[in-house]
Design a protein around this motif. Structure first.
Motif, mmCIF file in Angstrom:
data_model
loop_
_atom_site.group_PDB
_atom_site.id
_atom_site.type_symbol
_atom_site.label_atom_id
_atom_site.label_comp_id
_atom_site.label_asym_id
_atom_site.label_seq_id
_atom_site.Cartn_x
_atom_site.Cartn_y
_atom_site.Cartn_z
ATOM 1 N N VAL A 13 3.849 -12.241 -1.215
ATOM 2 C CA VAL A 13 3.619 -13.663 -0.949
ATOM 3 C C VAL A 13 4.938 -14.442 -1.003
ATOM 4 N N TYR A 56 2.542 -11.436 6.119
ATOM 5 C CA TYR A 56 2.144 -10.840 4.840
ATOM 6 C C TYR A 56 2.114 -9.315 4.923
ATOM 7 N N SER A 59 5.579 -8.094 4.917
ATOM 8 C CA SER A 59 6.132 -8.275 3.572
ATOM 9 C C SER A 59 5.645 -7.193 2.618
#
Length: 162
Positions: A13, A56, A59
């Motif tokens: 996040v 996301y 990531s």
């Protein structure tokens, strides 16, 4: 070596949170838009669910890579064949992990490795691409700065809490 998957999901996040601040018009957003020849109206036309969702997912992929760069014990686990074979490893592995299983597992240590990743991996990758695209140094430094800050924080969270 204990493992906390929540820390991995939370560290992913970080790119969204840092991006929200970093690319805000009052920080580097206005310069970034100018360097990319974008307007606020053009930015509003994108599919935000797709953009933020894939950000996301990407990531999370970065998080998995950072885990191996920041947690040195993962190298020892890899030497015995990975988590499924830890129980059948030689006694010397258990002794090693008893002595060093939590060594260098701090936020500070992970942040250092994240910073090094940003400086020596993200900056050159962005720089090479930007040079061939004839982008400015402002463009390079804005993106490399974002990734260096993001990777520093992600590395710290992963190493300190995962």
């Amino acid at each position: 070596m204990e493992f906390n998957p929540v820390a991995l999901f939370l560290s992913a996040v970080i790119t969204l949170v840092v991006g929200f601040v970093w690319y805000h018009p009052k920080v580097f957003g206005t310069i970034w838009m100018r360097e990319n020849n974008l307007t606020q109206e053009q930015l509003r036309t994108g599919n935000m669910l797709k953009i933020f969702g894939l950000t996301y997912v990407f990531s999370l992929m970065i998080t998995m890579t950072l885990m191996s760069l920041t947690i040195h014990q993962s190298g020892a686990i890899g030497m015995v064949g990975g988590p499924p074979l830890v129980e059948s490893a030689k006694p010397s592995f258990a002794a090693f992990m008893a002595d060093y299983g939590t060594a260098y597992r701090t936020f500070k240590h992970g942040a250092l490795h994240g910073f090094i990743s940003g400086l020596f991996f993200a900056l050159p990758v962005i720089g090479v691409t930007a040079l061939f695209e004839r982008r400015s140094w402002k463009y390079i430094l804005i993106h490399a700065g974002f990734w260096t800050v993001s990777l520093t924080l992600m590395g710290g969270v992963i190493c300190g809490f995962a």
